[in-house]
Design an enzyme around this catalytic site. Structure first.
Site, PDB file in Angstrom:
ATOM      1  N   TYR A   3     -18.899   7.954 -14.275  1.00 42.55           N
ATOM      2  CA  TYR A   3     -19.668   6.892 -13.614  1.00 42.55           C
ATOM      3  C   TYR A   3     -20.669   7.459 -12.616  1.00 42.55           C
ATOM      4  CZ  TYR A   3     -15.934   3.740 -15.248  1.00 42.55           C
ATOM      5  OH  TYR A   3     -15.026   3.037 -15.993  1.00 42.55           O
ATOM      6  N   LYS A  14      12.374  10.410   2.505  1.00 46.37           N
ATOM      7  CA  LYS A  14      11.650   9.130   2.478  1.00 46.37           C
ATOM      8  C   LYS A  14      10.557   9.165   1.413  1.00 46.37           C
ATOM      9  CE  LYS A  14       8.584  10.805   6.144  1.00 46.37           C
ATOM     10  NZ  LYS A  14       8.326  10.781   7.612  1.00 46.37           N
TER      11      LYS A  14
HETATM   12  C1  LIG Z   1       8.501  12.079   8.094  1.00 47.83           C
HETATM   13  C2  LIG Z   1       9.281  12.411   9.275  1.00 47.83           C
HETATM   14  C3  LIG Z   1       9.875  13.678   9.431  1.00 47.83           C
HETATM   15  C4  LIG Z   1       9.585  14.824   8.512  1.00 47.83           C
HETATM   16  O1  LIG Z   1       8.309  15.335   8.846  1.00 47.83           O
HETATM   17  P1  LIG Z   1       7.656  16.579   8.090  1.00 47.83           P
HETATM   18  O2  LIG Z   1       6.408  16.853   8.836  1.00 47.83           O
HETATM   19  O3  LIG Z   1       7.419  16.124   6.696  1.00 47.83           O
HETATM   20  O4  LIG Z   1       8.643  17.677   8.164  1.00 47.83           O
HETATM   21  C5  LIG Z   1      10.713  13.877  10.506  1.00 47.83           C
HETATM   22  N1  LIG Z   1      10.948  12.892  11.400  1.00 47.83           N
HETATM   23  C6  LIG Z   1      10.357  11.689  11.299  1.00 47.83           C
HETATM   24  C7  LIG Z   1      10.615  10.665  12.321  1.00 47.83           C
HETATM   25  C8  LIG Z   1       9.495  11.404  10.251  1.00 47.83           C
HETATM   26  O5  LIG Z   1       8.901  10.206  10.181  1.00 47.83           O
END
Ligand SMILES: *Cc1c(COP(=O)(O)O)cnc(C)c1O
Length: 383
Positions: free
Chosen positions: A272, A40
């Site tokens: 800044y 993702k």
């Molecule tokens: C993002 C996500 C993962 C992966 O989690 P990590 O901590 O990056 O390994 C697994 N399951 C779900 C439902 C997620 O949203």
């Protein structure tokens, strides 16, 4: 980069060999389970398609994404394997996902009904993963809503409209393996599975484990593990250890090239608000990355940068497109390479170092690197 090519202003070098070794390391940690590489958010900022392909090569039988658009992008690129998408709102292209053979997730009977209608419209059987909320209070059905969700799914499955491919949940404290909430969630997950079994539901895969749980909580592995951050060689959290201690290799190294090197006099205020004042006459380097590129503004005066052979600290405020490092008397010229984060084994700061400096997590450091920064495959060892 080929030696002849002129390196861009800044780039994220992506080591797909390291990604493949991380996937194999995670698969070894969960030998009885299948592995879903979570890709993702543009593979946590590393570039969706190359990372997905590398994960497949290393043996990921599943890919996981949050959004249906991300799943469709994988299919459009020719990925024919199992893909799960789990975050939809009414009106999302869930029908396109079902027609494309993508596994979808249902949190409540409303979503399940929409999935059933889409399956019938596409004249196909939708593969559905029913999500139980076992204590995260995020997605999924609570214990109170679970019987209703199961009953509705069972009816659709008996009618041949859906197949119940998965029953799954997500942990709140996987990065604190001894935390009592972990055991409570495993017990709640077992109850959810038992309720399904009483209806004769036998899902193809039961899954609960993210990266931290894949590495540290074997009792959560079930049939499939869902690591994300560890695939990219970033530790899920300081309590679990460094990437090296976990047997992981960072995949992203964030480089920039100095835009300018110059002398400034003692007492000069930098950036800044002059939050950094040069104590003595010094040489400064201008790093052409800023918060528009995902460099946290919270890195002001604290973010680590490997420049001119030593780790320096961001001098003064991080601006939209640039920040300054104080090089002291060390030699550097415009065009020189600096590394914001990469692999500690090469003496570079890590995403975890940036996370500690900016009071956030390594996930956010890598994922927020913006689209102005090209992702460039690095020439490294093959996985
Ligand atoms: C993002 C996500 C993962 C992966 O989690 P990590 O901590 O990056 O390994 C697994 N399951 C779900 C439902 C997620 O949203």
């Amino acid at each position: 980069m080929t030696p002849e090519a002129v390196a861009p202003r800044a780039y994220a070098s992506i080591d797909l060999g390291a990604l493949q070794r991380n996937v194999r390391r995670l698969a070894d940690a969960a030998p009885k389970a299948e592995l879903m590489a979570v890709v993702k958010a543009d593979a946590y900022g590393h570039g969706l398609l190359p990372c997905a392909a590398a994960a497949r090569t290393a043996g990921a039988t599943w890919l996981g994404v949050a959004l249906p658009e991300e799943a469709l992008a994988l299919r459009a690129a020719g990925d024919t394997g199992r893909i799960l998408t789990w975050l939809t709102v009414p009106g999302d292209p869930i029908d396109a996902c079902i027609a494309a053979g993508i596994d979808v997730s249902a949190y409540d009977v409303g979503a399940l009904a929409a999935i059933g209608a889409a399956a019938q419209a596409a004249d196909t059987v939708a593969r559905v993963h029913l999500k139980a909320d076992t204590g995260l209070s995020r997605g999924g059905a609570t214990a109170a809503g679970w019987p209703e969700l199961l009953a509705a799914a069972d009816r659709l499955a008996r009618d041949g409209v859906i197949a119940i491919s998965g029953i799954w949940s997500h942990l709140a404290y996987a990065d604190a393996p001894g935390h009592p909430v972990v055991a409570r969630q495993v017990a709640a997950f077992e109850s959810a599975l038992a309720a399904a079994a009483r209806l004769g539901i036998e899902p193809e895969v039961r899954h609960l484990a993210n990266s931290a749980a894949t590495l540290c909580l074997p009792a959560t592995h079930y049939d499939l593990v869902r690591p994300g951050i560890a695939v990219y060689g970033v530790s899920p959290g300081p309590a679990l250890g460094t990437e090296a201690e976990l047997g992981l290799e960072p995949v992203m190294t964030l480089h920039a090239r100095l835009a300018l090197v110059k002398e400034i006099p003692a007492g000069a205020g930098i950036s800044y608000g002059h939050e950094y004042i040069a104590a003595e006459a010094t040489r400064v380097g201008l790093v052409p990355l800023g918060y528009a590129d995902g460099i946290p503004r919270a890195a002001t005066n604290v973010g680590p940068v490997l420049a001119a052979g030593a780790i320096r600290t961001v001098a003064g405020r991080v601006c939209m497109d640039q920040f300054v490092v104080d090089l002291g008397s060390d030699p550097a010229v415009a065009g020189d390479d600096v590394v914001l984060f990469g692999d500690a084994a090469r003496g570079e700061p890590t995403a975890a170092d940036w996370a500690a400096a900016c009071d956030t997590i390594g996930y956010e450091i890598v994922t927020r690197i913006g689209p102005r920064v090209p992702r460039v495959p690095s020439v490294g060892r093959e996985g």
